[in-house]
Design an enzyme around this catalytic site. Structure first.
Site, PDB file in Angstrom:
ATOM      1  N   LYS A  22       0.837  -1.216   0.000  1.00 43.13           N
ATOM      2  CA  LYS A  22       0.000   0.000   0.000  1.00 43.13           C
ATOM      3  C   LYS A  22       0.865   1.257   0.000  1.00 43.13           C
ATOM      4  O   LYS A  22       0.640   2.183  -0.779  1.00 43.13           O
ATOM      5  CB  LYS A  22      -0.899  -0.006   1.246  1.00 43.13           C
ATOM      6  CG  LYS A  22      -1.589   1.308   1.515  1.00 43.13           C
ATOM      7  CD  LYS A  22      -2.485   1.245   2.720  1.00 43.13           C
ATOM      8  CE  LYS A  22      -1.840   1.564   4.036  1.00 43.13           C
ATOM      9  NZ  LYS A  22      -1.477   2.984   4.232  1.00 43.13           N
ATOM     10  N   ASN A  23       1.883   1.273   0.879  1.00 46.23           N
ATOM     11  CA  ASN A  23       2.663   2.502   1.040  1.00 46.23           C
ATOM     12  C   ASN A  23       3.632   2.753  -0.112  1.00 46.23           C
ATOM     13  O   ASN A  23       4.263   3.808  -0.173  1.00 46.23           O
ATOM     14  CB  ASN A  23       3.419   2.500   2.375  1.00 46.23           C
ATOM     15  CG  ASN A  23       2.462   2.720   3.541  1.00 46.23           C
ATOM     16  OD1 ASN A  23       1.267   2.959   3.331  1.00 46.23           O
ATOM     17  ND2 ASN A  23       2.977   2.623   4.750  1.00 46.23           N
ATOM     18  N   CYS A 116      -5.262   7.895   9.187  1.00 43.26           N
ATOM     19  CA  CYS A 116      -5.399   7.409  10.558  1.00 43.26           C
ATOM     20  C   CYS A 116      -4.936   8.474  11.539  1.00 43.26           C
ATOM     21  O   CYS A 116      -3.923   9.142  11.312  1.00 43.26           O
ATOM     22  CB  CYS A 116      -4.566   6.141  10.747  1.00 43.26           C
ATOM     23  SG  CYS A 116      -5.299   4.694   9.973  1.00 43.26           S
ATOM     24  N   ARG A 121      -0.290  15.090  12.631  1.00 42.43           N
ATOM     25  CA  ARG A 121       0.452  14.691  11.432  1.00 42.43           C
ATOM     26  C   ARG A 121       0.574  15.910  10.512  1.00 42.43           C
ATOM     27  O   ARG A 121      -0.098  16.004   9.481  1.00 42.43           O
ATOM     28  CB  ARG A 121      -0.248  13.518  10.737  1.00 42.43           C
ATOM     29  CG  ARG A 121      -0.226  12.265  11.584  1.00 42.43           C
ATOM     30  CD  ARG A 121      -0.858  11.086  10.903  1.00 42.43           C
ATOM     31  NE  ARG A 121       0.019  10.435   9.945  1.00 42.43           N
ATOM     32  CZ  ARG A 121      -0.277   9.297   9.325  1.00 42.43           C
ATOM     33  NH1 ARG A 121      -1.413   8.698   9.555  1.00 42.43           N
ATOM     34  NH2 ARG A 121       0.567   8.758   8.466  1.00 42.43           N
ATOM     35  N   ASP A 306       4.781   0.952  12.024  1.00 37.58           N
ATOM     36  CA  ASP A 306       3.581   0.251  11.550  1.00 37.58           C
ATOM     37  C   ASP A 306       3.497  -1.181  12.086  1.00 37.58           C
ATOM     38  O   ASP A 306       2.413  -1.765  12.122  1.00 37.58           O
ATOM     39  CB  ASP A 306       3.547   0.220  10.011  1.00 37.58           C
ATOM     40  CG  ASP A 306       3.209   1.583   9.431  1.00 37.58           C
ATOM     41  OD1 ASP A 306       2.867   2.495  10.189  1.00 37.58           O
ATOM     42  OD2 ASP A 306       3.291   1.737   8.198  1.00 37.58           O
ATOM     43  N   ARG A 398      -8.478  -0.679   4.797  1.00 35.77           N
ATOM     44  CA  ARG A 398      -7.595   0.302   4.138  1.00 35.77           C
ATOM     45  C   ARG A 398      -6.248  -0.304   3.781  1.00 35.77           C
ATOM     46  O   ARG A 398      -5.576   0.190   2.876  1.00 35.77           O
ATOM     47  CB  ARG A 398      -7.361   1.500   5.066  1.00 35.77           C
ATOM     48  CG  ARG A 398      -8.645   2.246   5.362  1.00 35.77           C
ATOM     49  CD  ARG A 398      -8.390   3.426   6.225  1.00 35.77           C
ATOM     50  NE  ARG A 398      -7.436   4.290   5.533  1.00 35.77           N
ATOM     51  CZ  ARG A 398      -7.032   5.439   5.975  1.00 35.77           C
ATOM     52  NH1 ARG A 398      -7.480   5.884   7.105  1.00 35.77           N
ATOM     53  NH2 ARG A 398      -6.188   6.159   5.290  1.00 35.77           N
TER      54      ARG A 398
HETATM   55  C1  UD1 Z   1       4.312   7.032   6.274  1.00 30.34           C
HETATM   56  C2  UD1 Z   1       3.462   5.793   6.132  1.00 30.34           C
HETATM   57  C3  UD1 Z   1       3.006   5.307   7.494  1.00 30.34           C
HETATM   58  C4  UD1 Z   1       4.196   5.121   8.410  1.00 30.34           C
HETATM   59  C5  UD1 Z   1       5.064   6.378   8.445  1.00 30.34           C
HETATM   60  C6  UD1 Z   1       6.349   6.204   9.232  1.00 30.34           C
HETATM   61  C7  UD1 Z   1       2.384   6.023   3.978  1.00 30.34           C
HETATM   62  C8  UD1 Z   1       1.120   6.228   3.236  1.00 30.34           C
HETATM   63  N1  UD1 Z   1       2.301   6.094   5.316  1.00 30.34           N
HETATM   64  O1  UD1 Z   1       3.486   8.038   6.848  1.00 30.34           O
HETATM   65  O2  UD1 Z   1       2.320   4.072   7.330  1.00 30.34           O
HETATM   66  O3  UD1 Z   1       3.734   4.846   9.714  1.00 30.34           O
HETATM   67  O4  UD1 Z   1       5.428   6.759   7.098  1.00 30.34           O
HETATM   68  O5  UD1 Z   1       7.077   5.142   8.731  1.00 30.34           O
HETATM   69  O6  UD1 Z   1       3.435   5.772   3.406  1.00 30.34           O
HETATM   70  N2  UD1 Z   1       6.171  14.978  10.433  1.00 30.34           N
HETATM   71  C9  UD1 Z   1       6.213  16.336  10.720  1.00 30.34           C
HETATM   72  N3  UD1 Z   1       6.070  17.209   9.672  1.00 30.34           N
HETATM   73  C10 UD1 Z   1       5.908  16.792   8.383  1.00 30.34           C
HETATM   74  C11 UD1 Z   1       5.880  15.417   8.116  1.00 30.34           C
HETATM   75  C12 UD1 Z   1       6.011  14.523   9.169  1.00 30.34           C
HETATM   76  O7  UD1 Z   1       6.351  16.736  11.859  1.00 30.34           O
HETATM   77  O8  UD1 Z   1       5.793  17.656   7.493  1.00 30.34           O
HETATM   78  C13 UD1 Z   1       6.290  14.002  11.561  1.00 30.34           C
HETATM   79  C14 UD1 Z   1       4.984  13.209  11.753  1.00 30.34           C
HETATM   80  O9  UD1 Z   1       4.060  13.926  12.522  1.00 30.34           O
HETATM   81  C15 UD1 Z   1       5.473  11.953  12.408  1.00 30.34           C
HETATM   82  C16 UD1 Z   1       6.863  11.742  11.784  1.00 30.34           C
HETATM   83  O10 UD1 Z   1       7.229  13.006  11.220  1.00 30.34           O
HETATM   84  O11 UD1 Z   1       5.633  12.155  13.786  1.00 30.34           O
HETATM   85  C17 UD1 Z   1       6.874  10.673  10.704  1.00 30.34           C
HETATM   86  O12 UD1 Z   1       5.995  11.019   9.669  1.00 30.34           O
HETATM   87  P1  UD1 Z   1       6.241  10.576   8.165  1.00 30.34           P
HETATM   88  O13 UD1 Z   1       7.520   9.810   8.037  1.00 30.34           O
HETATM   89  O14 UD1 Z   1       6.044  11.771   7.304  1.00 30.34           O
HETATM   90  O15 UD1 Z   1       5.038   9.556   7.948  1.00 30.34           O
HETATM   91  P2  UD1 Z   1       3.946   9.568   6.813  1.00 30.34           P
HETATM   92  O16 UD1 Z   1       4.568   9.856   5.496  1.00 30.34           O
HETATM   93  O17 UD1 Z   1       2.776  10.360   7.250  1.00 30.34           O
END
Ligand code: UD1
Length: 419
Positions: A22-23, A116, A121, A306, A398
């Protein structure tokens, strides 16, 4: 409400194949906005999040179809750069259409993504990077308006945290930008590597994926291609953890064992036999489980957040005390109170959970709070004594393709019904 009714205590055994990730699929689908001829994606999982991506692509003017496990996306004509709030809220990955639309049309209007609720986020790192690449971004009442009248240009971008989504968004914005973009402290997840491979097959010039510095030289445009999406490492981890909890014996096909090492190392520490050969991972959970040392969730190649709920479920039955430290998301322990209802002994405080193994879990009524929390409760219910009713299973849909059919074939007693 739709739910699963599970009669626990059945040992899982047999062979199971892992679907596409999915990711990896979601950012690759967003990347299709950049391609000017048809993309064919093999091994694309049939999940509600993938169909949400189809809705967004269709709203932008792309033609999407699915047959025989192959998704086809034709982005020859982009008719709109506006994504309505109701589509943005469907999933977190909707944020990736920022980079993709800006890269293709130079404009994009959308709102904050859903997904989720794992704690705050934000997408500040995404927006900062796009601004550095020349995007004008304004925000009013939650609507984000982006444009780059002079086109995007390459930039050196240092991420303060190796965010998966921010790295992907920058990659999408950079592939057709003028000049070179270098992402420092980029995410190193296997799904980033898959996105880079896909983009390269479409004509992009990218190097360094899988390391913490990714270099992208902008090209004029991207073309379509046929691409096979990597296997889902979290689905593989789910099957392995289900076998661990039910004392089962499984051969999990279509895995990439090196991607799952952080999880399999912990399962081996609980006393299980796990062997990998080619794309297969074999697990035999004949003996009782024992607790493990501290598990800290970290960006790849550290222990994946995850998989934390899944392994936590396993550790509820492991003799002794295990400690989990969740470092990535603030609110990722929604499964714990539900596991406690099932008889688990877990104390949760802030980012730390202390799990004291118990000999048995008991079936009861439980609710999925998010995708992986739901999967963790499902595998706990498979191992519990008696009947469990698991609600809010739309979260599970999902990320898993008809999971009840998969587990039924392996010997579980599980039915999808109204509860
Ligand atoms: C992706 C994955 C999710 C996984 C996560 C971490 C997908 C669709 N989802 O989520 O399943 O759990 O990576 O491996 O691929 N953050 C900020 N500012 C930003 C972006 C992120 O503060 O602009 C913080 C987030 O709040 C979180 C951390 O960084 O605490 C990690 O987020 P991120 O690596 O961006 O995860 P996702 O891309 O949302």
């Amino acid at each position: 409400m739709q739910g699963f009714v599970i009669e626990g205590g059945k040992r899982l055994s047999g062979e199971v194949s892992v679907c596409g990730a999915k990711n990896a699929a979601l950012p690759i689908l967003a990347a299709c906005v950049l391609t000017r001829s048809e993309v064919r994606l093999k091994n694309c999982p049939q999940l509600s999040d993938v169909f949400s991506a189809f809705k967004i692509l269709s709203c932008l003017g792309c033609k999407c179809s699915f047959s025989d496990g192959e998704a086809r996306i034709d982005s020859g004509v982009i008719e709109s750069e506006y994504i309505p709030d109701k589509l943005m809220r469907l999933m977190r990955s909707s944020a990736l259409y920022l980079g993709a639309c800006l890269g293709r049309t130079g404009r994009c209007t959308l709102s904050y993504p859903g997904g989720c609720e794992l704690g705050p986020r934000p997408i500040d790192l995404h927006l900062l990077a796009l601004e550095k690449m020349g995007a004008d971004i304004s925000e009013e009442h939650g609507v984000i308006e982006c444009s780059c009248p002079a086109g995007l240009h390459g930039a050196g971008i240092s991420l303060s945290f190796p965010s998966v989504g921010a790295t992907e968004n920058i990659m999408l914005a950079a592939v057709c930008a003028a000049g070179e973009t270098v992402i420092y402290n980029s995410a190193r997840e296997p799904e980033i590597v898959d996105l880079a491979r896909f983009l390269r097959k479409c004509g992009a010039d990218i190097s360094g994926e899988g390391s913490s510095v990714i270099r992208i030289k902008g090209v004029k445009e991207l073309h379509g291609c046929t691409y096979e999406i990597m296997p889902d490492r979290i689905v593989a981890a789910t099957y392995l953890c289900a076998a661990a909890l039910t004392g089962g014996e499984l051969t999990v096909r279509n895995t990439r064992p090196e991607d799952n090492r952080a999880v399999t190392d912990v399962l081996i520490e609980t006393g299980l036999d796990i062997f990998s050969f080619d794309d297969k991972t074999y697990i035999n959970a004949a003996r009782p489980l024992k607790s493990v040392g501290r598990i800290r969730t970290m960006p790849y190649p550290g222990f994946p957040t995850d998989a934390q709920p899944l392994v936590s479920a396993v550790l509820t039955r492991a003799k002794g005390t295990s400690i989990i430290v969740e470092n990535i998301f603030e609110n990722r322990y929604k499964h714990n109170p539900e596991l406690v209802r099932m008889g688990a002994n877990i104390k949760t405080e802030g980012k730390v959970a202390v799990i004291e193994g118990v000999p048995m879990l008991f079936g009861t009524r439980i609710m999925a709070g998010d995708l992986r929390a739901g999967a963790a409760l499902l595998i706990a219910a498979l191992s519990a004594e008696g009947i469990s009713e698991l609600g809010n299973i739309e979260y599970i849909d999902r990320g898993y393709e008809s999971i009840e059919k998969v587990f039924s074939k392996l010997g579980a007693n599980i039915k999808r019904t109204v509860i």
